[in-house]
Motif scaffolding. Sequence first.
Motif, PDB file in Angstrom:
ATOM      1  N   LEU A 312       0.839  -1.191   0.000  1.00 51.54           N
ATOM      2  CA  LEU A 312       0.000   0.000   0.000  1.00 51.54           C
ATOM      3  C   LEU A 312       0.881   1.250   0.000  1.00 51.54           C
ATOM      4  O   LEU A 312       0.615   2.216  -0.712  1.00 51.54           O
ATOM      5  CB  LEU A 312      -0.919  -0.003   1.224  1.00 51.54           C
ATOM      6  N   TYR A 313       1.955   1.186   0.777  1.00 56.38           N
ATOM      7  CA  TYR A 313       2.877   2.322   0.816  1.00 56.38           C
ATOM      8  C   TYR A 313       3.489   2.544  -0.560  1.00 56.38           C
ATOM      9  O   TYR A 313       3.582   3.672  -1.039  1.00 56.38           O
ATOM     10  CB  TYR A 313       3.965   2.070   1.861  1.00 56.38           C
ATOM     11  N   VAL A 314       3.881   1.436  -1.208  1.00 54.75           N
ATOM     12  CA  VAL A 314       4.489   1.574  -2.537  1.00 54.75           C
ATOM     13  C   VAL A 314       3.500   2.202  -3.524  1.00 54.75           C
ATOM     14  O   VAL A 314       3.865   3.065  -4.323  1.00 54.75           O
ATOM     15  CB  VAL A 314       4.977   0.195  -3.035  1.00 54.75           C
ATOM     16  N   GLN A 315       2.232   1.805  -3.429  1.00 56.24           N
ATOM     17  CA  GLN A 315       1.227   2.396  -4.311  1.00 56.24           C
ATOM     18  C   GLN A 315       1.146   3.902  -4.115  1.00 56.24           C
ATOM     19  O   GLN A 315       1.095   4.666  -5.079  1.00 56.24           O
ATOM     20  CB  GLN A 315      -0.152   1.786  -4.025  1.00 56.24           C
ATOM     21  N   VAL A 316       1.123   4.328  -2.863  1.00 57.71           N
ATOM     22  CA  VAL A 316       1.050   5.762  -2.580  1.00 57.71           C
ATOM     23  C   VAL A 316       2.302   6.462  -3.083  1.00 57.71           C
ATOM     24  O   VAL A 316       2.248   7.549  -3.678  1.00 57.71           O
ATOM     25  CB  VAL A 316       0.859   5.993  -1.075  1.00 57.71           C
ATOM     26  N   TRP A 317       3.413   5.826  -2.878  1.00 60.38           N
ATOM     27  CA  TRP A 317       4.700   6.354  -3.298  1.00 60.38           C
ATOM     28  C   TRP A 317       4.718   6.579  -4.813  1.00 60.38           C
ATOM     29  O   TRP A 317       5.104   7.645  -5.310  1.00 60.38           O
ATOM     30  CB  TRP A 317       5.769   5.343  -2.873  1.00 60.38           C
ATOM     31  N   ILE A 318       4.256   5.552  -5.541  1.00 57.64           N
ATOM     32  CA  ILE A 318       4.191   5.669  -6.994  1.00 57.64           C
ATOM     33  C   ILE A 318       3.313   6.845  -7.389  1.00 57.64           C
ATOM     34  O   ILE A 318       3.640   7.632  -8.271  1.00 57.64           O
ATOM     35  CB  ILE A 318       3.640   4.361  -7.596  1.00 57.64           C
ATOM     36  N   ARG A 319       2.181   6.961  -6.696  1.00 61.35           N
ATOM     37  CA  ARG A 319       1.268   8.053  -7.025  1.00 61.35           C
ATOM     38  C   ARG A 319       1.923   9.416  -6.811  1.00 61.35           C
ATOM     39  O   ARG A 319       1.741  10.340  -7.601  1.00 61.35           O
ATOM     40  CB  ARG A 319       0.025   7.952  -6.156  1.00 61.35           C
ATOM     41  N   ALA A 320       2.730   9.496  -5.748  1.00 60.58           N
ATOM     42  CA  ALA A 320       3.367  10.773  -5.478  1.00 60.58           C
ATOM     43  C   ALA A 320       4.495  11.057  -6.454  1.00 60.58           C
ATOM     44  O   ALA A 320       4.789  12.217  -6.758  1.00 60.58           O
ATOM     45  CB  ALA A 320       3.892  10.800  -4.052  1.00 60.58           C
ATOM     46  N   ALA A 321       5.120   9.992  -6.974  1.00 59.55           N
ATOM     47  CA  ALA A 321       6.368  10.191  -7.707  1.00 59.55           C
ATOM     48  C   ALA A 321       6.190  10.306  -9.216  1.00 59.55           C
ATOM     49  O   ALA A 321       6.916  11.053  -9.860  1.00 59.55           O
ATOM     50  CB  ALA A 321       7.325   9.041  -7.394  1.00 59.55           C
ATOM     51  N   LEU A 322       5.240   9.574  -9.794  1.00 61.01           N
ATOM     52  CA  LEU A 322       5.237   9.446 -11.253  1.00 61.01           C
ATOM     53  C   LEU A 322       4.147  10.288 -11.899  1.00 61.01           C
ATOM     54  O   LEU A 322       3.017  10.338 -11.402  1.00 61.01           O
ATOM     55  CB  LEU A 322       5.025   7.974 -11.649  1.00 61.01           C
ATOM     56  N   PRO A 323       4.442  10.927 -13.021  1.00 62.91           N
ATOM     57  CA  PRO A 323       3.418  11.654 -13.761  1.00 62.91           C
ATOM     58  C   PRO A 323       2.569  10.689 -14.588  1.00 62.91           C
ATOM     59  O   PRO A 323       2.973   9.557 -14.854  1.00 62.91           O
ATOM     60  CB  PRO A 323       4.224  12.569 -14.676  1.00 62.91           C
ATOM     61  N   ARG A 324       1.406  11.153 -14.974  1.00 59.16           N
ATOM     62  CA  ARG A 324       0.481  10.298 -15.726  1.00 59.16           C
ATOM     63  C   ARG A 324       1.010  10.018 -17.132  1.00 59.16           C
ATOM     64  O   ARG A 324       1.606  10.876 -17.764  1.00 59.16           O
ATOM     65  CB  ARG A 324      -0.860  11.009 -15.826  1.00 59.16           C
TER      66      ARG A 324
END
Lengths: 414, 224
Positions: A312-324
């Motif tokens: 779950l943390y990784v999912q949030v991390w990805i959301r914060a880090a990567l552009p669409r």
Amino acid sequence: MLTAPVVLLVDNPPLYAHGVGLAVVLIDLVRVLVGLVALLGAVVMMIWFERKVISDMQNRIGPNRAGPFGLLQTLADGTKLLFKEDLLPGQADRTVFRLAPFLSLMPAFLIFTVVPIGGVVTIAHHVVDLQVADPPIGILLVLALGSVAVYGTMLAGWSSGSKYPLLGSVRASAQMISYEAVLGITVVTVVLEAHGLTTRQIVASQAAHFWDWNALRLGVVPFVLFFIASTAELNRPPFDLAEGESELGGGFHTEYSSFRFATFFMAEFMNTITMSAIVVTLFFGGPDGPGFHVVRWLWPILWFLGKTLVFLYVQVWIRAALPRLRYDQLMDLGWKVMIPLSLAWLLVVAGVHQSTTWGLGVLGGCVVAGGLLFQSVRVARRRREGLASGGSSFEPVPAAPGLRAAATPGKVED
Amino acid sequence: MPTLLAAATLPDAITFAVAAVICVAGALGVVLMRNPVHAALNLVMTLFGIAVLFVEEDAQFLAAVQVIVYTGAIVVLFLFVIMLLGVDRQEQVFADGFVAQRLVPLLLGALVLVEVLLLAHQHWVTGAAKVSGAARGTRTNVVALGRSLFTTYLLPFEVTSALLVVAVIGAVVLARRPHRVPEPGELPDGAVRAAPPAEPPVPSVGGGEGAADGADDETKVVSR
């Protein structure tokens, strides 16, 4: 390779082995209720968790007023949503518009039922495996319900009777169908290793050591592919083109408000939790981990929760880090990279199962085939680009019938 | 769990009745609904009812595949086409067409009904006359099915997959439209207008090229 652990729960769930009495029905009821309540509670916590983690990554505080550490913020927001006006667009298809949120929510609930969240315990002489259900088709049920989840998004957009939701839902359905193929193929590699479809069996086949976890045992590729594909399947960033705010307003749920909107929101977070749990089950041994002799039934549950939390943390991390991603990039990634790669890896795993020689042979074949595919894609792109840039400069008349561009309309080219 | 079902015939009958009602209601809905999207959704309902019946007959793999393939892929494609082509308005079923077109289906339907009644009159309602019952043996249904598919019936299985691949390639070849000149912005105005503006959109979900097609079709949906 398979360490043949105690596979005592292969076919019949042990709970039903001695007939179905009142106690069994009660235990089942409790399992269902606990699963439901735990998932709902987890959604509330997940929304808070995501907001907190993302604000931490963006160097701000996040919700901190309602309750300790802002824990009750989700409840406050939920209450606000419930008391909002429930709008129904004039152009909407009323029945389908009302149906769509529930079509999103139900699969999210149902997928969670097959996830083993703990070991096997004995309650009043009944052997109970700590998961709501363990059907013989196990992981196939996950794929089936995942394909049902497409309907929620798709029908929400269509039934709104307006442009942007329709665009969002068309995007979403194409995206979800494409990435479902990757999910299916990577699941096959896992099933090949576990010799069975039930989630319990998949967990049991990884139980011996942590290097028997499928993430490591199968090579890291299937895990990475499954994780990327599941993110795409969830419509989470960087694959959230279904609701790309900058292009589509809110995407497929633009026209929804109040409780129906909350339902979509809940379904999204519930799916995130469920998919992380499925990743843990398939590739990281589920509730498997070292325990102690004190409260023995507790340790597997803690291991499961811990592993799920990491994802779950990784999912949030990805959301914060990567552009669409852009839409054509998304489809290129899915069809030209991930599907061929997962297929090739499946063949290699199957070859290695046969013998090392077979494995190496298949690997060589796959490398050659991959090189050919890559080359053909490159040739096609070069031809397209050559035509796009040079074609009109010396051929101003469009009527030249011999002029052949690729099938792409040249609209969304890179 | 066959033992459970054998022990309890009442749940068996109830499951069958509910699933049958779902199936029949969905099938009626497919025929009677005016809106194509509603009809497609009713088709989904029927397919789910059939999946429940499969589970009840202990053919769990078939049930899962039914849901994955039919509701997950095929009906989604139907809906995709309906959305892209914009036929989401009510259809005038009886506006035109021949009388025979209405009579022949009625006749055929009646024939099928009579046939089903004749075939089923000995074994009514309950699961007594299983045709697709669980594969016998100690192994589970899924394992038994997999074994027979990849040993006894390997050739038909492979031939079917080859047929499907050929069909896909054929569809791709047929669906390729006449190529246009790229960069229409750089062409003279008249040429752009002369170019046929609306080819039938090819609803394709697959392939990098298909993706770009889909994006193009979306713009058409907007301008409609």
